[in-house]
Design a protein around this motif. Sequence first.
Motif, PDB file in Angstrom:
ATOM      1  N   LEU A  19      31.183  19.018  70.470  1.00  5.43           N
ATOM      2  CA  LEU A  19      32.315  19.926  70.627  1.00  5.43           C
ATOM      3  C   LEU A  19      33.388  19.534  69.619  1.00  5.43           C
ATOM      4  O   LEU A  19      33.815  18.375  69.574  1.00  5.43           O
ATOM      5  N   MET A  20      33.794  20.477  68.813  1.00  6.10           N
ATOM      6  CA  MET A  20      34.854  20.255  67.834  1.00  6.10           C
ATOM      7  C   MET A  20      36.179  20.604  68.517  1.00  6.10           C
ATOM      8  O   MET A  20      36.331  21.708  69.048  1.00  6.10           O
ATOM      9  N   ASP A  71      25.720  23.065  63.732  1.00  3.69           N
ATOM     10  CA  ASP A  71      24.505  22.297  63.447  1.00  3.69           C
ATOM     11  C   ASP A  71      24.010  21.512  64.656  1.00  3.69           C
ATOM     12  O   ASP A  71      22.845  21.125  64.708  1.00  3.69           O
ATOM     13  N   ASP A  72      24.908  21.240  65.607  1.00  2.00           N
ATOM     14  CA  ASP A  72      24.552  20.457  66.789  1.00  2.00           C
ATOM     15  C   ASP A  72      25.385  20.940  67.978  1.00  2.00           C
ATOM     16  O   ASP A  72      26.547  20.542  68.114  1.00  2.00           O
ATOM     17  N   SER A  80      23.196  24.764  77.000  1.00  2.00           N
ATOM     18  CA  SER A  80      23.522  23.780  75.976  1.00  2.00           C
ATOM     19  C   SER A  80      24.455  24.354  74.915  1.00  2.00           C
ATOM     20  O   SER A  80      25.039  23.616  74.148  1.00  2.00           O
ATOM     21  N   GLN A  81      24.599  25.672  74.864  1.00  2.00           N
ATOM     22  CA  GLN A  81      25.477  26.286  73.888  1.00  2.00           C
ATOM     23  C   GLN A  81      26.829  26.677  74.487  1.00  2.00           C
ATOM     24  O   GLN A  81      27.589  27.392  73.870  1.00  2.00           O
TER      25      GLN A  81
END
Length: 141
Positions: free
Chosen positions: A121-122, A116-117, A18-19
């Motif tokens: 994806l930025m 934070d989440d 998930s990361q």
Amino acid sequence: MKILICALGFLLGNLVYSQEVYGEWKTIDDNTGIAKSIVEVYEQNGKVFGRIKKILKKDQRDVRCVNCKGDLKNQKVEGMVILKDLSKDEDEFEDGTVTDPENGKTYNAKIWLNEDDPDVLMVRGYLSFLYRTQEWKRLED
């Protein structure tokens, strides 16, 4: 005891996955907040790429990138590689490019997971000191 070890391994495996930036992400329209497409982010030859796997509006699936330059000119947007050649630098991937199929322009790019989440994806495209950042949502299984 074996069940506890297996369960712990499963949970840690999911946490690591998930990361990761790899996988499928929903792009969100900046103006409407509506999901537009699914982008698959993947590794190839040590670099990170992303291609539009699916356009969510059926009537937009045959749209072509008429304003794109070079090899992307008139290419179907669905299937197009829009993130290219990003390299890992600590918690970010940078020094690549992102193409906006709506205007056909290609920008310098970097991506990272929202601290934070990790299911956000930025994605930042920039030209000199001007930039725009989008939030893509991880596609749930």
